[in-house]
Design a protein around this motif. Structure first.
Motif, PDB file in Angstrom:
ATOM      1  N   SER A  94     -75.411  28.687  47.236  1.00 15.23           N
ATOM      2  CA  SER A  94     -75.253  27.187  47.812  1.00 15.23           C
ATOM      3  C   SER A  94     -76.056  26.789  49.320  1.00 15.23           C
ATOM      4  CB  SER A  94     -73.763  27.153  47.851  1.00 15.23           C
ATOM      5  OG  SER A  94     -72.977  27.168  46.804  1.00 15.23           O
ATOM      6  N   ALA A  95     -76.052  27.617  49.878  1.00 16.00           N
ATOM      7  CA  ALA A  95     -76.695  27.603  51.274  1.00 16.00           C
ATOM      8  C   ALA A  95     -78.042  27.264  51.038  1.00 16.00           C
ATOM      9  CB  ALA A  95     -76.216  28.499  52.279  1.00 16.00           C
ATOM     10  N   HIS A  96     -78.783  27.739  50.028  1.00 15.92           N
ATOM     11  CA  HIS A  96     -80.180  27.514  49.780  1.00 15.92           C
ATOM     12  C   HIS A  96     -80.165  26.339  49.191  1.00 15.92           C
ATOM     13  CE1 HIS A  96     -81.778  31.377  51.110  1.00 15.92           C
ATOM     14  NE2 HIS A  96     -81.090  32.160  50.483  1.00 15.92           N
ATOM     15  N   LEU A  97     -79.283  26.040  48.113  1.00 16.04           N
ATOM     16  CA  LEU A  97     -79.489  24.580  47.398  1.00 16.04           C
ATOM     17  C   LEU A  97     -79.175  23.308  48.344  1.00 16.04           C
ATOM     18  CD1 LEU A  97     -77.493  25.949  44.117  1.00 16.04           C
ATOM     19  CD2 LEU A  97     -79.881  25.664  44.390  1.00 16.04           C
ATOM     20  N   ASP A  98     -78.414  23.572  49.218  1.00 21.65           N
ATOM     21  CA  ASP A  98     -78.048  22.651  50.271  1.00 21.65           C
ATOM     22  C   ASP A  98     -79.294  22.049  50.983  1.00 21.65           C
ATOM     23  OD1 ASP A  98     -75.499  22.523  49.310  1.00 21.65           O
ATOM     24  OD2 ASP A  98     -74.710  23.659  51.014  1.00 21.65           O
ATOM     25  N   VAL A  99     -80.327  23.089  51.224  1.00 26.83           N
ATOM     26  CA  VAL A  99     -81.345  22.626  51.945  1.00 26.83           C
ATOM     27  C   VAL A  99     -82.866  22.749  50.863  1.00 26.83           C
ATOM     28  CG1 VAL A  99     -80.786  23.637  54.196  1.00 26.83           C
ATOM     29  CG2 VAL A  99     -81.784  25.144  52.478  1.00 26.83           C
ATOM     30  N   ALA A 100     -82.340  22.385  49.561  1.00 30.49           N
ATOM     31  CA  ALA A 100     -83.478  21.942  48.774  1.00 30.49           C
ATOM     32  C   ALA A 100     -84.275  23.210  48.270  1.00 30.49           C
ATOM     33  CB  ALA A 100     -84.169  20.832  49.123  1.00 30.49           C
ATOM     34  N   ASP A 101     -83.847  24.579  48.491  1.00 30.30           N
ATOM     35  CA  ASP A 101     -84.594  25.596  48.016  1.00 30.30           C
ATOM     36  C   ASP A 101     -84.150  25.493  46.364  1.00 30.30           C
ATOM     37  OD1 ASP A 101     -85.286  25.858  50.664  1.00 30.30           O
ATOM     38  OD2 ASP A 101     -83.978  27.587  51.012  1.00 30.30           O
ATOM     39  N   ILE A 102     -85.215  26.209  45.685  1.00 28.11           N
ATOM     40  CA  ILE A 102     -85.040  26.714  44.298  1.00 28.11           C
ATOM     41  C   ILE A 102     -84.830  28.095  44.398  1.00 28.11           C
ATOM     42  CG2 ILE A 102     -86.305  27.155  42.188  1.00 28.11           C
ATOM     43  CD1 ILE A 102     -87.776  24.455  42.528  1.00 28.11           C
ATOM     44  N   VAL A 103     -83.916  28.574  43.879  1.00 26.95           N
ATOM     45  CA  VAL A 103     -83.370  30.002  43.859  1.00 26.95           C
ATOM     46  C   VAL A 103     -83.581  30.597  42.608  1.00 26.95           C
ATOM     47  CG1 VAL A 103     -81.623  31.362  44.413  1.00 26.95           C
ATOM     48  CG2 VAL A 103     -81.558  29.306  45.343  1.00 26.95           C
ATOM     49  N   LEU A 104     -84.550  31.652  42.626  1.00 28.83           N
ATOM     50  CA  LEU A 104     -84.764  32.377  41.374  1.00 28.83           C
ATOM     51  C   LEU A 104     -83.784  33.793  41.393  1.00 28.83           C
ATOM     52  CD1 LEU A 104     -88.725  32.672  41.802  1.00 28.83           C
ATOM     53  CD2 LEU A 104     -87.530  31.012  40.711  1.00 28.83           C
ATOM     54  N   VAL A 105     -83.074  33.830  40.355  1.00 28.22           N
ATOM     55  CA  VAL A 105     -82.112  34.973  40.320  1.00 28.22           C
ATOM     56  C   VAL A 105     -82.548  35.811  39.346  1.00 28.22           C
ATOM     57  CG1 VAL A 105     -79.569  35.588  39.886  1.00 28.22           C
ATOM     58  CG2 VAL A 105     -80.172  33.188  41.147  1.00 28.22           C
ATOM     59  N   PRO A 106     -82.958  36.984  39.520  1.00 28.29           N
ATOM     60  CA  PRO A 106     -83.762  37.767  38.507  1.00 28.29           C
ATOM     61  C   PRO A 106     -82.585  38.472  37.609  1.00 28.29           C
ATOM     62  CG  PRO A 106     -83.563  38.809  40.592  1.00 28.29           C
ATOM     63  CD  PRO A 106     -83.066  37.696  40.895  1.00 28.29           C
ATOM     64  N   PHE A 107     -82.941  39.062  36.668  1.00 31.78           N
ATOM     65  CA  PHE A 107     -82.086  39.987  35.381  1.00 31.78           C
ATOM     66  C   PHE A 107     -81.803  41.445  35.880  1.00 31.78           C
ATOM     67  CE2 PHE A 107     -86.597  39.669  34.505  1.00 31.78           C
ATOM     68  CZ  PHE A 107     -86.800  41.234  34.372  1.00 31.78           C
ATOM     69  N   VAL A 108     -81.502  41.330  37.528  1.00 34.20           N
ATOM     70  CA  VAL A 108     -81.125  42.818  37.878  1.00 34.20           C
ATOM     71  C   VAL A 108     -79.913  42.610  38.761  1.00 34.20           C
ATOM     72  CG1 VAL A 108     -83.187  44.005  37.638  1.00 34.20           C
ATOM     73  CG2 VAL A 108     -82.749  42.786  39.865  1.00 34.20           C
TER      74      VAL A 108
END
Length: 215
Positions: A94-108
């Motif tokens: 949420s902290a990243h999304l709040d500053v407009a980052d795109i978060v890549l969450v890998p499959f690990v």
């Protein structure tokens, strides 16, 4: 993962719809996950004039947001380094999304003792969406559910989707898994789940920005 295993002369092992991840397969999973992350970051870094990405300044971030646990032994099968999501660090995401980052969450995912586990992407997507209380969860698949006329079924309740994913039909195993996880996400607070085809160009945009949608 499949392509790299084949190139190395290794065979994929599956049981109960999940990959059995031994040490050799885990090494491939790590390599492919890192390679894909870098390639996606490169695509999001484009900013060429006279292109759709002109003057874009998109920050993409990734990290150890998923705590995982091993699946262990099920019905006599030892899944080794195949795991499932135990916890999502929703505050960090949420902290990243709040500053407009795109978060890549890998499959690990990672255990508290530092082990790495290969996770089903549907499991990761469902748990991240639930943890973030997402408005929408979109999943790509190869085939969409259709009615007797061959028309795409445009709307289902979570219960209907769960029932359809659990019965024999012309749907592929990948589609049934995606529908199962979408239904569970909606049952756990995600407002809406979307199943879209990866075989149609622009399907995500058409699903989100047209009245009827395509999924």
């Amino acid at each position: 993962i499949e392509a790299e295993l084949k190139a190395k002369g290794l065979k994929s092992q599956y049981a109960q719809g999940l990959r059995v991840t031994d040490e050799q397969a885990l090494s491939v999973v790590k390599h492919v996950g890192g390679m894909l992350r870098v390639e996606i970051e490169a695509l999001l870094s484009q900013g060429l004039p006279n292109s759709p990405m002109a003057r874009a300044q998109i920050r993409a971030v990734s990290g150890n947001y998923i705590t995982a646990r091993p699946i262990g032994v099920r019905k006599g099968i030892d899944f080794q380094f195949t795991g499932t999501v135990r916890k999502v660090d929703a505050a960090a995401l949420s902290a990243h999304l709040d500053v407009a980052d795109i978060v890549l969450v890998p499959f690990v995912g990672y255990s508290p003792t530092g082990e790495v586990f290969n996770l089903a992407w549907e499991d990761v997507a469902e748990n991240v969406a639930v943890a973030l209380r997402a408005d929408k969860l979109l999943m790509y698949t190869d085939k969409l559910p259709t009615n007797r006329k061959g028309e795409v079924v445009s709307e289902l309740t979570a219960d209907e989707a769960a029932a359809l994913s659990g019965k024999k039909s012309n749907l592929t195993p990948a589609t049934m898994r995606a529908m199962e996880h979408l239904a569970r996400a909606v049952d756990n607070g995600v407002a809406r789940g979307h199943l879209v085809t990866r075989r149609s160009p622009g399907s995500m945009l058409l699903e989100l920005f047209t009245h009827a949608g395509v999924g």
